[in-house]
Write an enzyme that holds these catalytic residues in place. Structure first.
Site, PDB file in Angstrom:
ATOM      1  N   TYR A  74       0.734  -1.250  -0.074  1.00  6.28           N
ATOM      2  CA  TYR A  74       0.062  -0.043  -0.033  1.00  6.28           C
ATOM      3  C   TYR A  74       0.794   1.292   0.048  1.00  6.28           C
ATOM      4  O   TYR A  74       0.885   2.312  -0.614  1.00  6.28           O
ATOM      5  CB  TYR A  74      -0.829  -0.027   1.082  1.00  6.28           C
ATOM      6  CG  TYR A  74      -1.835   1.291   0.990  1.00  6.28           C
ATOM      7  CD1 TYR A  74      -3.330   0.762   0.366  1.00  6.28           C
ATOM      8  CD2 TYR A  74      -1.909   2.285   1.420  1.00  6.28           C
ATOM      9  CE1 TYR A  74      -3.979   1.784   0.329  1.00  6.28           C
ATOM     10  CE2 TYR A  74      -2.763   3.286   1.276  1.00  6.28           C
ATOM     11  CZ  TYR A  74      -3.752   3.076   0.635  1.00  6.28           C
ATOM     12  OH  TYR A  74      -4.910   3.952   0.370  1.00  6.28           O
ATOM     13  N   PHE A 126      -5.990  21.741 -23.574  1.00  7.03           N
ATOM     14  CA  PHE A 126      -6.458  20.506 -24.224  1.00  7.03           C
ATOM     15  C   PHE A 126      -8.111  20.686 -23.471  1.00  7.03           C
ATOM     16  O   PHE A 126      -8.106  21.085 -22.492  1.00  7.03           O
ATOM     17  CB  PHE A 126      -5.865  19.296 -23.730  1.00  7.03           C
ATOM     18  CG  PHE A 126      -6.363  18.073 -24.288  1.00  7.03           C
ATOM     19  CD1 PHE A 126      -6.698  17.634 -25.371  1.00  7.03           C
ATOM     20  CD2 PHE A 126      -6.902  17.262 -23.321  1.00  7.03           C
ATOM     21  CE1 PHE A 126      -7.063  16.517 -25.889  1.00  7.03           C
ATOM     22  CE2 PHE A 126      -7.345  15.792 -23.800  1.00  7.03           C
ATOM     23  CZ  PHE A 126      -7.456  15.451 -24.954  1.00  7.03           C
ATOM     24  N   ASP A 127      -8.959  19.662 -24.045  1.00  9.82           N
ATOM     25  CA  ASP A 127     -10.209  19.993 -23.685  1.00  9.82           C
ATOM     26  C   ASP A 127     -10.536  19.502 -22.113  1.00  9.82           C
ATOM     27  O   ASP A 127     -11.359  20.007 -21.515  1.00  9.82           O
ATOM     28  CB  ASP A 127     -11.402  19.372 -24.487  1.00  9.82           C
ATOM     29  CG  ASP A 127     -11.117  17.839 -24.816  1.00  9.82           C
ATOM     30  OD1 ASP A 127     -10.046  17.003 -24.014  1.00  9.82           O
ATOM     31  OD2 ASP A 127     -11.805  17.229 -25.845  1.00  9.82           O
ATOM     32  N   ASP A 217       1.649  21.264 -19.810  1.00  7.15           N
ATOM     33  CA  ASP A 217       0.877  19.899 -19.894  1.00  7.15           C
ATOM     34  C   ASP A 217       1.653  19.021 -20.907  1.00  7.15           C
ATOM     35  O   ASP A 217       2.036  19.160 -22.017  1.00  7.15           O
ATOM     36  CB  ASP A 217      -0.568  20.245 -20.722  1.00  7.15           C
ATOM     37  CG  ASP A 217      -1.399  19.254 -21.032  1.00  7.15           C
ATOM     38  OD1 ASP A 217      -0.674  17.999 -20.922  1.00  7.15           O
ATOM     39  OD2 ASP A 217      -2.365  19.104 -21.264  1.00  7.15           O
ATOM     40  N   ALA A 219       2.163  16.018 -21.776  1.00  7.32           N
ATOM     41  CA  ALA A 219       1.638  14.652 -22.609  1.00  7.32           C
ATOM     42  C   ALA A 219       2.644  14.139 -23.608  1.00  7.32           C
ATOM     43  O   ALA A 219       3.032  12.926 -23.560  1.00  7.32           O
ATOM     44  CB  ALA A 219       0.431  14.687 -23.010  1.00  7.32           C
ATOM     45  N   LYS A 260       0.417   8.745 -23.268  1.00  4.98           N
ATOM     46  CA  LYS A 260       1.122   9.174 -24.718  1.00  4.98           C
ATOM     47  C   LYS A 260       2.566   8.991 -24.500  1.00  4.98           C
ATOM     48  O   LYS A 260       3.263   7.764 -24.758  1.00  4.98           O
ATOM     49  CB  LYS A 260       0.936  10.797 -24.979  1.00  4.98           C
ATOM     50  CG  LYS A 260      -0.591  10.973 -25.351  1.00  4.98           C
ATOM     51  CD  LYS A 260      -1.488  11.170 -24.298  1.00  4.98           C
ATOM     52  CE  LYS A 260      -2.934  11.455 -24.831  1.00  4.98           C
ATOM     53  NZ  LYS A 260      -3.668  12.263 -23.753  1.00  4.98           N
ATOM     54  N   HIS A 452     -20.515  14.294 -29.627  1.00  6.36           N
ATOM     55  CA  HIS A 452     -20.018  13.610 -30.764  1.00  6.36           C
ATOM     56  C   HIS A 452     -19.744  11.844 -30.452  1.00  6.36           C
ATOM     57  O   HIS A 452     -19.652  11.335 -31.189  1.00  6.36           O
ATOM     58  CB  HIS A 452     -18.614  14.147 -31.279  1.00  6.36           C
ATOM     59  CG  HIS A 452     -17.436  14.286 -30.367  1.00  6.36           C
ATOM     60  ND1 HIS A 452     -17.186  15.186 -29.439  1.00  6.36           N
ATOM     61  CD2 HIS A 452     -16.436  13.640 -30.570  1.00  6.36           C
ATOM     62  CE1 HIS A 452     -16.152  15.018 -29.016  1.00  6.36           C
ATOM     63  NE2 HIS A 452     -15.524  13.829 -29.529  1.00  6.36           N
TER      64      HIS A 452
HETATM   65  C1  PLP Z   1      -4.560  13.177 -23.390  1.00 10.46           C
HETATM   66  C2  PLP Z   1      -4.417  14.531 -22.884  1.00 10.46           C
HETATM   67  C3  PLP Z   1      -4.816  15.055 -21.666  1.00 10.46           C
HETATM   68  C4  PLP Z   1      -5.438  14.166 -20.775  1.00 10.46           C
HETATM   69  O1  PLP Z   1      -4.800  13.002 -20.638  1.00 10.46           O
HETATM   70  P1  PLP Z   1      -5.848  11.356 -19.968  1.00 10.46           P
HETATM   71  O2  PLP Z   1      -4.759  10.414 -19.505  1.00 10.46           O
HETATM   72  O3  PLP Z   1      -6.597  11.145 -21.148  1.00 10.46           O
HETATM   73  O4  PLP Z   1      -6.648  11.902 -18.791  1.00 10.46           O
HETATM   74  C5  PLP Z   1      -4.274  16.176 -21.374  1.00 10.46           C
HETATM   75  N1  PLP Z   1      -3.661  16.812 -22.043  1.00 10.46           N
HETATM   76  C6  PLP Z   1      -3.195  16.507 -23.341  1.00 10.46           C
HETATM   77  C7  PLP Z   1      -2.492  17.544 -24.210  1.00 10.46           C
HETATM   78  C8  PLP Z   1      -3.530  15.226 -23.758  1.00 10.46           C
HETATM   79  O5  PLP Z   1      -3.211  14.938 -25.015  1.00 10.46           O
END
Ligand code: PLP
Length: 460
Positions: A74, A126-127, A217, A219, A260, A452
């Protein structure tokens, strides 16, 4: 088929996953039953799945071996310490909190930093980031350079922040009116376009001057670093690891979706340099995700993530990865298929307005192309056009259409070969030859939000 280069993939294949064959006739029936929405198609009925590059990477034998040394204690599991060491080595950040995916790290960051009514500046949020900022009462503002929104503009760093607009935002509301600055690398929302080191450095300098925190961010941080090496003067002889280290030296912390550039199927990271800020992040992390040393993941997942992060900064890997995306783009250009240029890090975007000019926007040209691509060869792409972004103005009842009508072909990492890519290009060439017979679509079902994913259509 033209070869991509004189080099081959920097890996060989040890395990294979068979792809089930379907006929065009079967796919006609499947897509009709799915309401002409590829989200409703079972993945077993997809031949080449280019819906997303998120969580779809192939792990290496070294990562799989890491899954067997998962420590499921844990607290204080060894895989957490491995991950922490890797993140510190690669990014320089000492304080590391695992999360179950990227948006969970965003949830923690925005909970701490977003002040109600105040802005969060960025290139393009990002959304999920935008959603979290709004949920906490903040106001997300996109300040990408204007070239970043021009599909045929070959600017090398279309993810850059417009410095003049950044300064005028800061002057307009004062540093008190801004919660933080968020640089998304690469910039997902305009096609995985990179941000230059020069731009990161300048944004960071301005932020320091006004005492505004800056976060990445991150990713696709490694893909961004590769573009810096290839396109920015002064970086051609630096290693990817050196470039990555320098990028992270200009920010106060980062959130990351490891689905990613973590080369894993699930996982995320929050990291920061400030001990006090990290303490607060940990308090929220425990509530939302789990204890500090596992953050919503199994120990084995932490190990796969730690190993994936070391593999993703290898230059031979990135050369192959970004090269494959560019290769698909080049094949499509050869066949006269209009795409966003230059191709970005994780996918190729087809300009459906130029590809199917006879279909008006209210008949969903990009979605119609997604449907044809599935029927032609079982390829699953995603629509980024009227279905995803169109909406009705509540007061005037008028439909608002997005500027761009795109089909994204997102390329999973290490999953498909160049022959798969060539087949995708050939499918689009075949569609181009019969494109006068393609009909538009009309909506027969739509949900009130994020429509969508669940839209259903009929053919006109
Ligand atoms: C995919 C992504 C996110 C969100 O990450 P999740 O792992 O899908 O929750 C945030 N910012 C960017 C640029 C992304 O491509």
């Amino acid at each position: 088929m033209r070869p991509r280069s004189e080099y081959s993939e920097p890996y060989r294949i040890k395990v294979v996953e068979p792809i089930e064959a379907t006929t065009g006739e079967e796919r006609e029936k499947i897509i009709k039953k799915a309401g002409y929405n590829v989200f409703n198609v079972p993945s077993d009925k997809v031949c080449i799945d280019l819906l997303t590059d998120s969580g779809t990477s192939a792990m290496s034998d070294y990562q799989w071996a890491g899954m067997m040394v998962g420590d499921e204690s844990y607290a204080g599991g060894r895989n957490f310490y491995n991950l922490k060491e890797t993140v510190e080595e690669i990014t320089g950040f000492k304080y590391v909190l695992p999360t179950h995916q990227g948006r969970a790290a965003e949830n923690i960051l925005t909970t701490i930093l977003v002040k109600p009514g105040k802005r969060v500046l960025g290139n393009m949020h990002f959304d999920t980031t935008e959603g979290h900022i709004r949920l906490k009462g903040g106001d997300p503002v996109n300040l990408v350079i204007k070239e970043g929104l021009e599909t045929a503009n070959r600017h090398p760093f279309k993810g850059n922040i417009d410095i003049e607009r950044l300064l005028s935002e800061i002057h307009a509301c004062g540093s008190d009116g801004i919660s933080y600055i968020n640089i998304t690398v690469t910039c997902n929302s305009n096609g995985g376009q990179p941000v230059s080191m020069g731009n990161i450095k300048e944004v960071s300098k301005i932020a320091k001057e006004y005492s505004i925190p800056v976060f990445f961010d991150a990713a696709r941080f490694a893909e961004n670093a590769y573009f810096i090496k290839k396109r920015e003067k002064g970086y051609e002889n630096k290693s990817i690891s050196e470039i990555v280290k320098e990028m992270f030296s200009y920010v106060d912390g980062f959130t990351m979706s490891a689905k990613k550039d973590g080369l894993v199927n699930m996982g995320g990271i929050f990291a920061a340099s400030d001990k006090e800020l990290f303490r607060r992040a940990g308090e929220w992390g425990i509530i939302y995700e789990g204890y500090l040393t596992y953050g919503g993941l199994a120990g084995r997942d932490l190990e796969a993530m730690s190993r994936g992060l070391r593999e993703v900064v290898r230059e031979d890997y990135l050369e192959d990865r970004i090269g494959q995306v560019a290769y698909l783009g080049d094949c499509l250009l050869d066949f006269g298929v209009p795409i966003i240029e230059p191709t970005g890090g994780h996918g190729v975007y087809i300009d459906a307005k130029r590809f199917l000019p006879e279909i008006p926007q209210n008949e969903f040209p990009a979605q119609a192309l997604v449907v044809e691509l599935y029927i032609e060869a079982g390829i699953r792409a995603v629509e980024l056009g009227t279905a995803a972004f169109g909406y009705k103005n509540e007061e005037t009842e008028e439909m608002i259409y997005p500027d761009l009508e795109l089909v994204r072909l997102a390329i999973p990492r290490r999953v498909y070969t160049d022959r798969h890519m060539h087949m995708v290009a050939c499918a689009l060439r075949n569609i181009k030859e019969r494109k006068d017979r393609i009909r538009g679509l009309k909506i027969v079902y739509e949900a009130p939000v994020l429509r969508h994913f669940t839209l259903e259509f009929e053919r006109l």
